[in-house]
Design a protein around this motif. Sequence first.
Motif, PDB file in Angstrom:
ATOM      1  N   PRO A   7       3.223  -8.303  -0.954  1.00 52.75           N
ATOM      2  CA  PRO A   7       2.559  -7.210  -0.229  1.00 52.75           C
ATOM      3  C   PRO A   7       1.405  -6.615  -1.023  1.00 52.75           C
ATOM      4  O   PRO A   7       1.478  -6.453  -2.232  1.00 52.75           O
ATOM      5  CB  PRO A   7       3.655  -6.171  -0.041  1.00 52.75           C
ATOM      6  CG  PRO A   7       4.915  -6.818  -0.404  1.00 52.75           C
ATOM      7  CD  PRO A   7       4.612  -8.017  -1.220  1.00 52.75           C
ATOM      8  N   GLN A   8       0.368  -6.273  -0.325  1.00 52.37           N
ATOM      9  CA  GLN A   8      -0.817  -5.680  -0.923  1.00 52.37           C
ATOM     10  C   GLN A   8      -0.644  -4.168  -1.067  1.00 52.37           C
ATOM     11  O   GLN A   8      -0.002  -3.535  -0.235  1.00 52.37           O
ATOM     12  CB  GLN A   8      -2.008  -5.973  -0.013  1.00 52.37           C
ATOM     13  CG  GLN A   8      -3.342  -5.664  -0.591  1.00 52.37           C
ATOM     14  CD  GLN A   8      -4.454  -6.078   0.351  1.00 52.37           C
ATOM     15  OE1 GLN A   8      -4.538  -5.582   1.461  1.00 52.37           O
ATOM     16  NE2 GLN A   8      -5.291  -6.986  -0.101  1.00 52.37           N
ATOM     17  N   VAL A   9      -1.194  -3.615  -2.133  1.00 50.55           N
ATOM     18  CA  VAL A   9      -1.273  -2.161  -2.275  1.00 50.55           C
ATOM     19  C   VAL A   9      -2.499  -1.756  -1.464  1.00 50.55           C
ATOM     20  O   VAL A   9      -3.623  -1.816  -1.947  1.00 50.55           O
ATOM     21  CB  VAL A   9      -1.392  -1.724  -3.751  1.00 50.55           C
ATOM     22  CG1 VAL A   9      -1.486  -0.206  -3.845  1.00 50.55           C
ATOM     23  CG2 VAL A   9      -0.216  -2.242  -4.564  1.00 50.55           C
ATOM     24  N   ARG A  10      -2.282  -1.385  -0.222  1.00 50.36           N
ATOM     25  CA  ARG A  10      -3.400  -1.124   0.695  1.00 50.36           C
ATOM     26  C   ARG A  10      -4.186   0.112   0.294  1.00 50.36           C
ATOM     27  O   ARG A  10      -5.400   0.147   0.433  1.00 50.36           O
ATOM     28  CB  ARG A  10      -2.881  -0.960   2.120  1.00 50.36           C
ATOM     29  CG  ARG A  10      -4.040  -0.668   3.079  1.00 50.36           C
ATOM     30  CD  ARG A  10      -3.665  -0.740   4.485  1.00 50.36           C
ATOM     31  NE  ARG A  10      -3.693  -2.142   4.915  1.00 50.36           N
ATOM     32  CZ  ARG A  10      -3.287  -2.536   6.103  1.00 50.36           C
ATOM     33  NH1 ARG A  10      -2.808  -1.674   6.946  1.00 50.36           N
ATOM     34  NH2 ARG A  10      -3.335  -3.795   6.428  1.00 50.36           N
ATOM     35  N   ASP A  11      -3.501   1.142  -0.198  1.00 47.19           N
ATOM     36  CA  ASP A  11      -4.198   2.364  -0.578  1.00 47.19           C
ATOM     37  C   ASP A  11      -3.465   3.027  -1.727  1.00 47.19           C
ATOM     38  O   ASP A  11      -2.231   2.986  -1.783  1.00 47.19           O
ATOM     39  CB  ASP A  11      -4.287   3.334   0.611  1.00 47.19           C
ATOM     40  CG  ASP A  11      -5.128   4.558   0.288  1.00 47.19           C
ATOM     41  OD1 ASP A  11      -6.206   4.400  -0.325  1.00 47.19           O
ATOM     42  OD2 ASP A  11      -4.706   5.668   0.637  1.00 47.19           O
ATOM     43  N   ARG A  56      -1.058  -6.322  -5.824  1.00 49.28           N
ATOM     44  CA  ARG A  56       0.097  -6.714  -5.016  1.00 49.28           C
ATOM     45  C   ARG A  56       1.345  -6.066  -5.618  1.00 49.28           C
ATOM     46  O   ARG A  56       1.329  -5.601  -6.743  1.00 49.28           O
ATOM     47  CB  ARG A  56       0.273  -8.237  -5.024  1.00 49.28           C
ATOM     48  CG  ARG A  56      -0.948  -9.007  -4.561  1.00 49.28           C
ATOM     49  CD  ARG A  56      -1.008  -9.044  -3.091  1.00 49.28           C
ATOM     50  NE  ARG A  56      -2.206  -9.742  -2.616  1.00 49.28           N
ATOM     51  CZ  ARG A  56      -2.361 -10.088  -1.372  1.00 49.28           C
ATOM     52  NH1 ARG A  56      -1.420  -9.837  -0.485  1.00 49.28           N
ATOM     53  NH2 ARG A  56      -3.449 -10.681  -0.970  1.00 49.28           N
ATOM     54  N   PRO A  76       4.701  -5.301   4.922  1.00 51.80           N
ATOM     55  CA  PRO A  76       3.412  -5.970   5.087  1.00 51.80           C
ATOM     56  C   PRO A  76       2.371  -5.486   4.070  1.00 51.80           C
ATOM     57  O   PRO A  76       1.507  -6.249   3.642  1.00 51.80           O
ATOM     58  CB  PRO A  76       2.981  -5.623   6.511  1.00 51.80           C
ATOM     59  CG  PRO A  76       3.983  -4.682   7.058  1.00 51.80           C
ATOM     60  CD  PRO A  76       5.103  -4.556   6.086  1.00 51.80           C
ATOM     61  N   HIS A  77       2.468  -4.214   3.667  1.00 53.53           N
ATOM     62  CA  HIS A  77       1.601  -3.611   2.659  1.00 53.53           C
ATOM     63  C   HIS A  77       2.235  -2.284   2.276  1.00 53.53           C
ATOM     64  O   HIS A  77       3.146  -1.814   2.949  1.00 53.53           O
ATOM     65  CB  HIS A  77       0.176  -3.394   3.184  1.00 53.53           C
ATOM     66  CG  HIS A  77       0.140  -2.640   4.477  1.00 53.53           C
ATOM     67  ND1 HIS A  77       0.259  -1.276   4.543  1.00 53.53           N
ATOM     68  CD2 HIS A  77       0.051  -3.069   5.758  1.00 53.53           C
ATOM     69  CE1 HIS A  77       0.224  -0.883   5.803  1.00 53.53           C
ATOM     70  NE2 HIS A  77       0.102  -1.959   6.566  1.00 53.53           N
ATOM     71  N   ILE A  78       1.770  -1.680   1.180  1.00 53.93           N
ATOM     72  CA  ILE A  78       2.292  -0.374   0.776  1.00 53.93           C
ATOM     73  C   ILE A  78       1.148   0.586   0.478  1.00 53.93           C
ATOM     74  O   ILE A  78      -0.003   0.173   0.307  1.00 53.93           O
ATOM     75  CB  ILE A  78       3.242  -0.446  -0.441  1.00 53.93           C
ATOM     76  CG1 ILE A  78       2.462  -0.760  -1.721  1.00 53.93           C
ATOM     77  CG2 ILE A  78       4.373  -1.435  -0.219  1.00 53.93           C
ATOM     78  CD1 ILE A  78       3.193  -0.347  -2.977  1.00 53.93           C
ATOM     79  N   THR A  79       1.515   1.864   0.394  1.00 54.48           N
ATOM     80  CA  THR A  79       0.600   2.930   0.011  1.00 54.48           C
ATOM     81  C   THR A  79       1.229   3.664  -1.171  1.00 54.48           C
ATOM     82  O   THR A  79       2.431   3.906  -1.177  1.00 54.48           O
ATOM     83  CB  THR A  79       0.389   3.908   1.178  1.00 54.48           C
ATOM     84  OG1 THR A  79      -0.170   3.188   2.268  1.00 54.48           O
ATOM     85  CG2 THR A  79      -0.528   5.045   0.797  1.00 54.48           C
ATOM     86  N   CYS A  89       5.669   5.144  -4.321  1.00 49.41           N
ATOM     87  CA  CYS A  89       5.463   4.265  -3.177  1.00 49.41           C
ATOM     88  C   CYS A  89       5.774   5.081  -1.921  1.00 49.41           C
ATOM     89  O   CYS A  89       6.916   5.426  -1.653  1.00 49.41           O
ATOM     90  CB  CYS A  89       6.379   3.041  -3.251  1.00 49.41           C
ATOM     91  SG  CYS A  89       6.231   1.982  -1.795  1.00 49.41           S
ATOM     92  N   SER A  91       5.509   4.074   1.030  1.00 46.36           N
ATOM     93  CA  SER A  91       6.037   3.184   2.065  1.00 46.36           C
ATOM     94  C   SER A  91       7.545   3.010   1.945  1.00 46.36           C
ATOM     95  O   SER A  91       8.162   2.364   2.785  1.00 46.36           O
ATOM     96  CB  SER A  91       5.357   1.817   1.968  1.00 46.36           C
ATOM     97  OG  SER A  91       3.962   1.976   2.103  1.00 46.36           O
TER      98      SER A  91
END
Length: 98
Positions: A7-11, A56, A76-79, A89, A91
Amino acid sequence: MATTEMPQVRDCAVRSCAYNRQGCHAYAITVGSSDRAHCETYADLPVKGGIDAVARVGACKREDCQHNAGLLCHAPHITVGPDLDAADCLSYQPAELV
């Protein structure tokens, strides 16, 4: 799980982190501690660093998160941002009790 599936660190709203250059640029982060979903990669340093790619989630030690399977994050991604600590985290979701 291959690197491209992590998972991507989206923000990341933690501007004081050395890896935050308009987003997280650590190679991968580790989430978790005994009592919260803390970003253990958070580094409060006067320099900025990291790689030229978006971070990630490499590992998650919060077994009680609904996104965690085998100590790996499957969201799918985290903030990441301030919650109980400077870098948590956001998320994280407690797993439903069955």
